[in-house]
Design an enzyme around this catalytic site. Structure first.
Site, PDB file in Angstrom:
ATOM      1  N   HIS A 137       0.790  -1.235   0.000  1.00  0.00           N
ATOM      2  CA  HIS A 137       0.000   0.000   0.000  1.00  0.00           C
ATOM      3  C   HIS A 137       0.818   1.280   0.000  1.00  0.00           C
ATOM      4  CE1 HIS A 137       0.850  -0.450   4.312  1.00  0.00           C
ATOM      5  NE2 HIS A 137       0.648   0.838   4.401  1.00  0.00           N
TER       6      HIS A 137
HETATM    7  C1  UD1 Z   1      -2.059   5.436   5.992  1.00  0.00           C
HETATM    8  C2  UD1 Z   1      -0.735   5.933   6.542  1.00  0.00           C
HETATM    9  C3  UD1 Z   1       0.333   4.881   6.343  1.00  0.00           C
HETATM   10  C4  UD1 Z   1      -0.098   3.556   6.931  1.00  0.00           C
HETATM   11  C5  UD1 Z   1      -1.461   3.156   6.398  1.00  0.00           C
HETATM   12  C6  UD1 Z   1      -1.928   1.922   7.142  1.00  0.00           C
HETATM   13  C7  UD1 Z   1      -0.325   8.348   6.411  1.00  0.00           C
HETATM   14  C8  UD1 Z   1       0.421   9.414   5.710  1.00  0.00           C
HETATM   15  N1  UD1 Z   1      -0.309   7.141   5.852  1.00  0.00           N
HETATM   16  O1  UD1 Z   1      -1.904   5.255   4.601  1.00  0.00           O
HETATM   17  O2  UD1 Z   1       1.519   5.292   6.977  1.00  0.00           O
HETATM   18  O3  UD1 Z   1       0.858   2.595   6.598  1.00  0.00           O
HETATM   19  O4  UD1 Z   1      -2.402   4.214   6.635  1.00  0.00           O
HETATM   20  O5  UD1 Z   1      -2.902   1.227   6.463  1.00  0.00           O
HETATM   21  O6  UD1 Z   1      -0.920   8.602   7.420  1.00  0.00           O
HETATM   22  N2  UD1 Z   1      -9.310   4.616   1.988  1.00  0.00           N
HETATM   23  C9  UD1 Z   1     -10.554   4.022   1.965  1.00  0.00           C
HETATM   24  N3  UD1 Z   1     -11.086   3.603   3.142  1.00  0.00           N
HETATM   25  C10 UD1 Z   1     -10.460   3.738   4.329  1.00  0.00           C
HETATM   26  C11 UD1 Z   1      -9.202   4.340   4.345  1.00  0.00           C
HETATM   27  C12 UD1 Z   1      -8.632   4.775   3.174  1.00  0.00           C
HETATM   28  O7  UD1 Z   1     -11.162   3.883   0.908  1.00  0.00           O
HETATM   29  O8  UD1 Z   1     -11.005   3.319   5.371  1.00  0.00           O
HETATM   30  C13 UD1 Z   1      -8.700   5.038   0.708  1.00  0.00           C
HETATM   31  C14 UD1 Z   1      -9.073   6.457   0.310  1.00  0.00           C
HETATM   32  O9  UD1 Z   1      -9.187   6.480  -1.078  1.00  0.00           O
HETATM   33  C15 UD1 Z   1      -7.845   7.235   0.738  1.00  0.00           C
HETATM   34  C16 UD1 Z   1      -6.719   6.244   0.521  1.00  0.00           C
HETATM   35  O10 UD1 Z   1      -7.279   4.985   0.834  1.00  0.00           O
HETATM   36  O11 UD1 Z   1      -7.670   8.405  -0.028  1.00  0.00           O
HETATM   37  C17 UD1 Z   1      -5.496   6.496   1.398  1.00  0.00           C
HETATM   38  O12 UD1 Z   1      -5.856   6.598   2.781  1.00  0.00           O
HETATM   39  P1  UD1 Z   1      -4.915   7.439   3.793  1.00  0.00           P
HETATM   40  O13 UD1 Z   1      -5.423   7.336   5.162  1.00  0.00           O
HETATM   41  O14 UD1 Z   1      -4.711   8.818   3.266  1.00  0.00           O
HETATM   42  O15 UD1 Z   1      -3.521   6.766   3.643  1.00  0.00           O
HETATM   43  P2  UD1 Z   1      -3.138   5.230   3.653  1.00  0.00           P
HETATM   44  O16 UD1 Z   1      -2.610   4.897   2.311  1.00  0.00           O
HETATM   45  O17 UD1 Z   1      -4.256   4.457   4.199  1.00  0.00           O
HETATM   46  N1  UDP Z   2      -3.571  -6.180   8.760  1.00  0.00           N
HETATM   47  C1  UDP Z   2      -4.792  -6.844   8.873  1.00  0.00           C
HETATM   48  N2  UDP Z   2      -5.480  -7.164   7.739  1.00  0.00           N
HETATM   49  C2  UDP Z   2      -5.011  -6.900   6.492  1.00  0.00           C
HETATM   50  C3  UDP Z   2      -3.755  -6.238   6.382  1.00  0.00           C
HETATM   51  C4  UDP Z   2      -3.074  -5.881   7.540  1.00  0.00           C
HETATM   52  O1  UDP Z   2      -5.230  -7.144   9.978  1.00  0.00           O
HETATM   53  O2  UDP Z   2      -5.683  -7.221   5.499  1.00  0.00           O
HETATM   54  C5  UDP Z   2      -2.879  -5.779  10.006  1.00  0.00           C
HETATM   55  C6  UDP Z   2      -1.516  -6.425  10.183  1.00  0.00           C
HETATM   56  O3  UDP Z   2      -1.429  -6.841  11.509  1.00  0.00           O
HETATM   57  C7  UDP Z   2      -0.550  -5.297   9.901  1.00  0.00           C
HETATM   58  C8  UDP Z   2      -1.330  -4.102  10.395  1.00  0.00           C
HETATM   59  O4  UDP Z   2      -2.663  -4.377   9.975  1.00  0.00           O
HETATM   60  O5  UDP Z   2       0.638  -5.400  10.619  1.00  0.00           O
HETATM   61  C9  UDP Z   2      -0.780  -2.797   9.907  1.00  0.00           C
HETATM   62  O6  UDP Z   2      -1.400  -2.346   8.804  1.00  0.00           O
HETATM   63  P1  UDP Z   2      -0.724  -1.681   7.539  1.00  0.00           P
HETATM   64  O7  UDP Z   2       0.143  -2.635   6.858  1.00  0.00           O
HETATM   65  O8  UDP Z   2      -1.889  -1.131   6.811  1.00  0.00           O
HETATM   66  O9  UDP Z   2       0.093  -0.432   8.113  1.00  0.00           O
HETATM   67  P2  UDP Z   2       1.644  -0.134   8.383  1.00  0.00           P
HETATM   68  O10 UDP Z   2       2.097  -1.060   9.427  1.00  0.00           O
HETATM   69  O11 UDP Z   2       2.374  -0.270   7.087  1.00  0.00           O
HETATM   70  O12 UDP Z   2       1.652   1.287   8.826  1.00  0.00           O
END
Ligand code: UD1
Ligand code: UDP
Length: 360
Positions: free
Chosen positions: A206
């Site tokens: 991601h």
């Molecule tokens: C965020 C964090 C990242 C973390 C990740 C965990 C920042 C800068 N990034 O990235 O460090 O690793 O979360 O998963 O804070 N979206 C949905 N539904 C949701 C959430 C997100 O559809 O519930 C989609 C939206 O289109 C959104 C995009 O995902 O624009 C990105 O979401 P965002 O929270 O901005 O960043 P992540 O890529 O999730």
């Molecule tokens: N995870 C989960 N379901 C999924 C993918 C991830 O439960 O489909 C959990 C897993 O434990 C992982 C945690 O979510 O370590 C962290 O999420 P993510 O990878 O989105 O964030 P990051 O650690 O990169 O910030």
């Protein structure tokens, strides 16, 4: 009673924060508030974690949602500042490196409310990552710095932080893993997809650098299709990635199965029983290290070098065409992972005891 606000917002925050909440609650010494910024909002990114990690509903939901980096951070900052002004806590706790982490820390610091940062001091030294900016800035304005591994202390000292502020407590994400391990179960998904233990690869991707650019993502999927010829692959797809996948016409191999994001207990069962994980997630690098499951990290750097030194993690870079060879090499290797120091399920208790001292 001293009042502590714990701020969460994104999927990894929930896993890191809930054991800390429970440990603080058990002391009976604090009045706690759980504030959810709403950075993530889909049921399978939020509600399922509250359910699986047995957490009560948040006291406050800010409902911020998605947005550009500055926009999202700014909206959280504005909303949470009001919460802190309306009812001032004695300490604010923030977790990890997401936009909610920095926004809450900044709001509190400017109101002269002490900030505690859980997972301080990790550095990728790559400022093209939004998380690296969040880490550096949050650590600069935090009063208590809880670190997961010793090299984080060196990073913080080099940035001028005081040794007395740094507390090596271990990893609260591993607290959740250890506590809920007996409940991990992915049988129905494995059965539905015909996967055998230690014979499939689990994938999560991601990072904006891997998934945001459609041409890049197409190359990555082409490489994953070749990996699927080696072993069946299961890929729970993050919503950010799903959005991008929809914009390209990528054909996927029959053995590369994409699903919606999975709940914690299913995902962790799948991770524990996989032959390997391919990821760009911070948390998965750590969890796979604990499980001793080989992990190929599709990045050029990591803020978690301990998972390479001690664990089963390997950086495979972002030349995606190298991925199938890296998978073959890893399958032939005999991985030896050691559990990093203090990743023992007691990190949240250590944090609680530092806070009892600090706030007394
Ligand atoms: C965020 C964090 C990242 C973390 C990740 C965990 C920042 C800068 N990034 O990235 O460090 O690793 O979360 O998963 O804070 N979206 C949905 N539904 C949701 C959430 C997100 O559809 O519930 C989609 C939206 O289109 C959104 C995009 O995902 O624009 C990105 O979401 P965002 O929270 O901005 O960043 P992540 O890529 O999730
Ligand atoms: N995870 C989960 N379901 C999924 C993918 C991830 O439960 O489909 C959990 C897993 O434990 C992982 C945690 O979510 O370590 C962290 O999420 P993510 O990878 O989105 O964030 P990051 O650690 O990169 O910030």
């Amino acid at each position: 009673m001293k009042r502590i606000d714990l701020v969460v917002g994104a999927r990894p925050n929930f896993i890191k924060a809930f054991p800390v909440y429970h440990a603080l609650e058990r002391t009976g010494q604090f009045s706690l508030r759980l504030i959810n910024t709403g950075q993530h909002y889909d049921e399978n990114m939020v509600a399922v974690f509250f359910k699986h990690l047995k957490m009560k509903e948040p006291d406050i939901n800010l409902g911020i949602g998605s947005g550009r980096q500055g926009e999202q951070t700014g909206r959280i900052l504005k909303a949470i500042e009001k919460v802190f002004i309306d009812s001032r806590p004695d300490l604010v706790m923030v977790f990890g490196d997401v936009n909610s982490t920095l926004a809450a820390a900044l709001a509190a610091a400017k109101l002269h409310i002490p900030v505690a940062h859980v997972e301080a001091g990790l550095r990728s030294f790559d400022r093209s990552m939004p998380e690296e900016i969040n880490r550096v800035l949050t650590d600069q304005i935090s009063d208590l710095l809880f670190i997961t591994s010793p090299e984080a202390e060196d990073n913080l000292l080099k940035e001028g932080r005081d040794k007395n502020q740094i507390h090596f407590v271990g990893n609260t994400m591993i607290d959740s893993l250890i506590r809920f391990q007996p409940l991990f179960d992915s049988t129905h998904i494995k059965d539905a997809c015909g996967l055998q233990d230690k014979e499939y690869i689990l994938i999560t991707l991601h990072r904006p650098s891997n998934v945001d650019d459609p041409a890049n993502l197409e190359q990555l999927i082409t490489s994953l299709n070749r990996v699927a010829e080696i072993a069946p692959c299961l890929w729970p797809v993050h919503p950010r990635t799903r959005k991008k996948v929809k914009t390209i016409q990528a054909k996927t191999h029959d053995r590369l199965v994409m699903t919606d994001p999975l709940g914690y207990l299913e995902f962790m069962g799948l991770q524990r029983d996989a032959t390997m994980v391919i990821t760009d997630s911070g948390g998965v690098q750590e969890e796979s290290t604990f499980f001793g499951v080989p992990c190929l990290t599709v990045r050029d750097n990591t803020e978690r070098p301990i998972t390479i030194e001690k664990g089963s993690n390997r950086l495979v870079g972002t030349q995606y065409s190298n991925l199938p060879d890296a998978v073959m090499a890893s399958l032939e290797e005999n991985t030896k992972a050691k559990t990093p120091e203090l990743w023992d399920g007691k990190s949240s208790e250590r944090i609680a005891s530092v806070l009892m001292n600090y706030l007394s």
